[in-house]
Design a protein around this motif. Structure first.
Motif, PDB file in Angstrom:
ATOM      1  N   ASN A 189      12.812 -14.210 -31.580  1.00 43.10           N
ATOM      2  CA  ASN A 189      13.503 -13.175 -30.805  1.00 43.10           C
ATOM      3  C   ASN A 189      12.960 -13.044 -29.385  1.00 43.10           C
ATOM      4  O   ASN A 189      12.982 -11.956 -28.796  1.00 43.10           O
ATOM      5  CB  ASN A 189      13.417 -11.815 -31.517  1.00 43.10           C
ATOM      6  N   GLY A 190      12.475 -14.153 -28.826  1.00 45.06           N
ATOM      7  CA  GLY A 190      11.990 -14.137 -27.453  1.00 45.06           C
ATOM      8  C   GLY A 190      13.037 -14.645 -26.486  1.00 45.06           C
ATOM      9  O   GLY A 190      14.233 -14.704 -26.803  1.00 45.06           O
ATOM     10  N   SER A 191      12.594 -15.047 -25.310  1.00 39.97           N
ATOM     11  CA  SER A 191      13.523 -15.560 -24.299  1.00 39.97           C
ATOM     12  C   SER A 191      14.227 -16.808 -24.803  1.00 39.97           C
ATOM     13  O   SER A 191      15.445 -16.960 -24.642  1.00 39.97           O
ATOM     14  CB  SER A 191      12.766 -15.865 -23.002  1.00 39.97           C
ATOM     15  N   THR A 192      13.475 -17.718 -25.420  1.00 40.52           N
ATOM     16  CA  THR A 192      14.074 -18.924 -25.995  1.00 40.52           C
ATOM     17  C   THR A 192      15.083 -18.561 -27.079  1.00 40.52           C
ATOM     18  O   THR A 192      16.103 -19.234 -27.238  1.00 40.52           O
ATOM     19  CB  THR A 192      12.974 -19.830 -26.581  1.00 40.52           C
ATOM     20  N   GLY A 193      14.809 -17.486 -27.794  1.00 37.01           N
ATOM     21  CA  GLY A 193      15.689 -17.038 -28.866  1.00 37.01           C
ATOM     22  C   GLY A 193      16.818 -16.144 -28.408  1.00 37.01           C
ATOM     23  O   GLY A 193      17.495 -15.518 -29.243  1.00 37.01           O
ATOM     24  N   ASP A 194      17.037 -16.081 -27.073  1.00 39.03           N
ATOM     25  CA  ASP A 194      18.178 -15.329 -26.522  1.00 39.03           C
ATOM     26  C   ASP A 194      18.222 -13.876 -26.982  1.00 39.03           C
ATOM     27  O   ASP A 194      19.297 -13.330 -27.269  1.00 39.03           O
ATOM     28  CB  ASP A 194      19.498 -16.013 -26.898  1.00 39.03           C
ATOM     29  N   PHE A 195      17.055 -13.219 -27.023  1.00 41.00           N
ATOM     30  CA  PHE A 195      17.037 -11.853 -27.538  1.00 41.00           C
ATOM     31  C   PHE A 195      17.966 -10.922 -26.758  1.00 41.00           C
ATOM     32  O   PHE A 195      18.557  -9.994 -27.327  1.00 41.00           O
ATOM     33  CB  PHE A 195      15.607 -11.292 -27.532  1.00 41.00           C
ATOM     34  N   ALA A 196      18.112 -11.178 -25.455  1.00 36.05           N
ATOM     35  CA  ALA A 196      18.947 -10.300 -24.632  1.00 36.05           C
ATOM     36  C   ALA A 196      20.431 -10.472 -24.929  1.00 36.05           C
ATOM     37  O   ALA A 196      21.248  -9.629 -24.523  1.00 36.05           O
ATOM     38  CB  ALA A 196      18.675 -10.554 -23.150  1.00 36.05           C
ATOM     39  N   SER A 197      20.791 -11.552 -25.646  1.00 33.02           N
ATOM     40  CA  SER A 197      22.190 -11.789 -26.015  1.00 33.02           C
ATOM     41  C   SER A 197      22.477 -11.409 -27.469  1.00 33.02           C
ATOM     42  O   SER A 197      23.592 -11.618 -27.955  1.00 33.02           O
ATOM     43  CB  SER A 197      22.537 -13.276 -25.807  1.00 33.02           C
ATOM     44  N   LEU A 198      21.483 -10.846 -28.142  1.00 31.63           N
ATOM     45  CA  LEU A 198      21.638 -10.448 -29.535  1.00 31.63           C
ATOM     46  C   LEU A 198      21.697  -8.934 -29.642  1.00 31.63           C
ATOM     47  O   LEU A 198      21.073  -8.228 -28.842  1.00 31.63           O
ATOM     48  CB  LEU A 198      20.462 -10.957 -30.374  1.00 31.63           C
ATOM     49  N   ASN A 199      22.413  -8.448 -30.639  1.00 36.41           N
ATOM     50  CA  ASN A 199      22.390  -7.013 -30.875  1.00 36.41           C
ATOM     51  C   ASN A 199      21.217  -6.660 -31.800  1.00 36.41           C
ATOM     52  O   ASN A 199      20.533  -7.540 -32.334  1.00 36.41           O
ATOM     53  CB  ASN A 199      23.730  -6.494 -31.405  1.00 36.41           C
ATOM     54  N   THR A 200      20.991  -5.387 -31.982  1.00 37.19           N
ATOM     55  CA  THR A 200      19.823  -4.932 -32.735  1.00 37.19           C
ATOM     56  C   THR A 200      19.845  -5.437 -34.170  1.00 37.19           C
ATOM     57  O   THR A 200      18.812  -5.874 -34.704  1.00 37.19           O
ATOM     58  CB  THR A 200      19.752  -3.390 -32.725  1.00 37.19           C
ATOM     59  N   GLU A 201      21.008  -5.391 -34.813  1.00 35.03           N
ATOM     60  CA  GLU A 201      21.090  -5.835 -36.211  1.00 35.03           C
ATOM     61  C   GLU A 201      20.838  -7.331 -36.330  1.00 35.03           C
ATOM     62  O   GLU A 201      20.252  -7.786 -37.319  1.00 35.03           O
ATOM     63  CB  GLU A 201      22.447  -5.453 -36.799  1.00 35.03           C
ATOM     64  N   GLU A 202      21.269  -8.098 -35.347  1.00 37.76           N
ATOM     65  CA  GLU A 202      21.011  -9.539 -35.377  1.00 37.76           C
ATOM     66  C   GLU A 202      19.517  -9.823 -35.236  1.00 37.76           C
ATOM     67  O   GLU A 202      18.980 -10.710 -35.910  1.00 37.76           O
ATOM     68  CB  GLU A 202      21.798 -10.229 -34.266  1.00 37.76           C
ATOM     69  N   ARG A 203      18.856  -9.093 -34.369  1.00 36.25           N
ATOM     70  CA  ARG A 203      17.413  -9.291 -34.212  1.00 36.25           C
ATOM     71  C   ARG A 203      16.673  -8.904 -35.493  1.00 36.25           C
ATOM     72  O   ARG A 203      15.705  -9.575 -35.899  1.00 36.25           O
ATOM     73  CB  ARG A 203      16.895  -8.492 -33.013  1.00 36.25           C
ATOM     74  N   LYS A 204      17.123  -7.873 -36.153  1.00 36.05           N
ATOM     75  CA  LYS A 204      16.528  -7.490 -37.435  1.00 36.05           C
ATOM     76  C   LYS A 204      16.769  -8.567 -38.491  1.00 36.05           C
ATOM     77  O   LYS A 204      15.872  -8.886 -39.294  1.00 36.05           O
ATOM     78  CB  LYS A 204      17.110  -6.164 -37.911  1.00 36.05           C
ATOM     79  N   ALA A 205      17.978  -9.133 -38.493  1.00 38.05           N
ATOM     80  CA  ALA A 205      18.306 -10.169 -39.468  1.00 38.05           C
ATOM     81  C   ALA A 205      17.414 -11.393 -39.289  1.00 38.05           C
ATOM     82  O   ALA A 205      16.960 -12.008 -40.272  1.00 38.05           O
ATOM     83  CB  ALA A 205      19.778 -10.559 -39.344  1.00 38.05           C
ATOM     84  N   LEU A 206      17.145 -11.757 -38.041  1.00 34.95           N
ATOM     85  CA  LEU A 206      16.262 -12.887 -37.786  1.00 34.95           C
ATOM     86  C   LEU A 206      14.840 -12.585 -38.244  1.00 34.95           C
ATOM     87  O   LEU A 206      14.160 -13.438 -38.838  1.00 34.95           O
ATOM     88  CB  LEU A 206      16.281 -13.248 -36.302  1.00 34.95           C
ATOM     89  N   ALA A 207      14.369 -11.372 -37.972  1.00 41.99           N
ATOM     90  CA  ALA A 207      13.023 -10.989 -38.403  1.00 41.99           C
ATOM     91  C   ALA A 207      12.909 -11.025 -39.931  1.00 41.99           C
ATOM     92  O   ALA A 207      11.905 -11.494 -40.482  1.00 41.99           O
ATOM     93  CB  ALA A 207      12.675  -9.605 -37.875  1.00 41.99           C
ATOM     94  N   SER A 208      13.933 -10.552 -40.608  1.00 46.47           N
ATOM     95  CA  SER A 208      13.914 -10.559 -42.076  1.00 46.47           C
ATOM     96  C   SER A 208      13.899 -11.980 -42.615  1.00 46.47           C
ATOM     97  O   SER A 208      13.152 -12.296 -43.549  1.00 46.47           O
ATOM     98  CB  SER A 208      15.124  -9.799 -42.622  1.00 46.47           C
ATOM     99  N   ALA A 209      14.717 -12.844 -42.022  1.00 47.58           N
ATOM    100  CA  ALA A 209      14.808 -14.224 -42.498  1.00 47.58           C
ATOM    101  C   ALA A 209      13.508 -14.988 -42.248  1.00 47.58           C
ATOM    102  O   ALA A 209      13.020 -15.708 -43.124  1.00 47.58           O
ATOM    103  CB  ALA A 209      15.978 -14.930 -41.819  1.00 47.58           C
ATOM    104  N   TRP A 210      12.948 -14.846 -41.067  1.00 50.87           N
ATOM    105  CA  TRP A 210      11.675 -15.522 -40.774  1.00 50.87           C
ATOM    106  C   TRP A 210      10.539 -14.924 -41.605  1.00 50.87           C
ATOM    107  O   TRP A 210       9.606 -15.646 -41.993  1.00 50.87           O
ATOM    108  CB  TRP A 210      11.361 -15.445 -39.291  1.00 50.87           C
ATOM    109  N   GLY A 211      10.617 -13.629 -41.888  1.00 59.41           N
ATOM    110  CA  GLY A 211       9.587 -13.014 -42.714  1.00 59.41           C
ATOM    111  C   GLY A 211       9.518 -13.600 -44.107  1.00 59.41           C
ATOM    112  O   GLY A 211       8.457 -13.618 -44.730  1.00 59.41           O
ATOM    113  N   LYS A 212      10.630 -14.124 -44.589  1.00 58.11           N
ATOM    114  CA  LYS A 212      10.675 -14.722 -45.926  1.00 58.11           C
ATOM    115  C   LYS A 212      10.078 -16.125 -45.958  1.00 58.11           C
ATOM    116  O   LYS A 212       9.744 -16.626 -47.040  1.00 58.11           O
ATOM    117  CB  LYS A 212      12.123 -14.753 -46.436  1.00 58.11           C
ATOM    118  N   VAL A 213       9.978 -16.776 -44.806  1.00 60.34           N
ATOM    119  CA  VAL A 213       9.445 -18.148 -44.794  1.00 60.34           C
ATOM    120  C   VAL A 213       8.028 -18.212 -44.232  1.00 60.34           C
ATOM    121  O   VAL A 213       7.412 -19.275 -44.233  1.00 60.34           O
ATOM    122  CB  VAL A 213      10.363 -19.116 -44.007  1.00 60.34           C
ATOM    123  N   LYS A 214       7.505 -17.097 -43.721  1.00 57.94           N
ATOM    124  CA  LYS A 214       6.132 -17.119 -43.206  1.00 57.94           C
ATOM    125  C   LYS A 214       5.182 -17.421 -44.367  1.00 57.94           C
ATOM    126  O   LYS A 214       5.445 -17.082 -45.529  1.00 57.94           O
ATOM    127  CB  LYS A 214       5.780 -15.807 -42.533  1.00 57.94           C
TER     128      LYS A 214
END
Length: 301
Positions: free
Chosen positions: A41-66
């Motif tokens: 969810n950084g600059s490379t991850g286009d955070f400014a082009s994502l809405n809040t729910e999308e950023r949460k979805a990415l955090a949840s998905a990556w949290g499952k593979v950490k």
């Protein structure tokens, strides 16, 4: 949290909706190539082009593979401190650390206001490290990072350090030496990776660690072996990679498109970034072969 840390892309379907299903493959790809962490969810991850729910979805998905082989830092910064705190709270029990860029529309003119902003966000995830995301070229927050550490360290108990995305090596060194190296200063400028090594850098965050992890590990090995000529030649290849993709309508979109060649199709980019055609991707691949860069590309095994 050290080693190579890839600033990850936000994978998307052809209709530009999120494709979180590919994240387990993405995570395996990173670890297979010697990457130790994912900065999401950084600059490379286009955070400014994502809405809040999308950023949460990415955090949840990556949290499952950490895992013990791949830690995850979620960037939660936002122009709204309330949204940033919401994102931090969401990630508090899902990832290994959070980070926040300074507000970048109503820009901060005082260091104490930046520390206040960071303190409130960090408090929403008190049990994991907080990193200040220093990228003055985009945020406009051009403060001394030593001054930041001096003011923030007593106020933010879970301050882990700084994601230092700036080419000011002097400021980087002073920040790294602050309080006998108590803060983890992650170097964030891929094209001058080599410049960080004489200062004892041991953690790096960057987008090209997605594509060229073997190259950067080779640079570090050459430097540690005292072969500075080889290290410089390899760093030149990193610069050529960035220049080549940047010439194809902008680095961010081109680099995301090129992930397809490496076996992790991250899909199209959102506006204003450019999505390359298959022909353009083939042209880049052929150019990389001619430059002798392809042996250093990351690979899906």
């Amino acid at each position: 949290m050290n080693g190579l840390i890839a600033a990850t892309y936000a994978p998307m379907h052809n209709d530009k909706s999120l494709n979180v299903d590919i994240i387990p493959l993405y995570g395996n790809f990173l670890t297979q190539n010697g990457v130790k962490g994912a900065f999401i969810n950084g600059s490379t991850g286009d955070f400014a082009s994502l809405n809040t729910e999308e950023r949460k979805a990415l955090a949840s998905a990556w949290g499952k593979v950490k895992s013990q082989d791949l830690f995850v830092i979620d960037h939660v910064g936002h122009t709204s401190i309330d949204v940033a705190k919401e994102l931090a709270t969401h990630s508090a029990d899902r990832v290994d650390g959070i980070a926040a860029i300074a507000p970048f529309y109503f820009r901060l003119s005082r260091l104490d206001k930046l520390v206040e902003y960071c303190k409130e966000i960090a408090a929403c995830a008190p049990n994991i490290p907080f990193y200040y995301y220093h990228i003055p070229e985009l945020s406009g927050a051009s403060f001394s990072m030593v001054d930041f550490l001096e003011l923030a360290t007593p106020q933010i108990p879970n301050l882990g350090g700084i994601k230092f995305t700036n080419n000011n090596i002097v400021d980087y060194q002073y920040a790294k030496d602050f309080n006998k190296g108590s803060a983890n200063i992650l170097f964030g400028y891929d094209e001058i990776f080599l410049s960080s090594l004489p200062y004892g850098a041991n953690g790096w965050v960057g987008s090209t660690y997605n594509h060229l992890a073997p190259l950067y590990l080779s640079i570090r090995n050459a430097f540690n072996d005292g072969n500075h000529e080889l290290a410089a030649a390899l760093q030149q290849k990193s610069m050529e990679f960035v220049d080549l993709l940047n010439a194809k309508g902008g680095f961010s979109g081109a680099a995301k498109s090129f992930m397809k060649v490496l076996g992790v199709d991250c899909g199209p980019s959102r506006f204003p970034h450019t999505t390359l055609t298959d022909l353009q991707i083939e042209e880049i691949h052929n150019a990389l072969i001619a430059l002798g860069i392809t042996p250093y590309l990351s690979k899906l095994r």
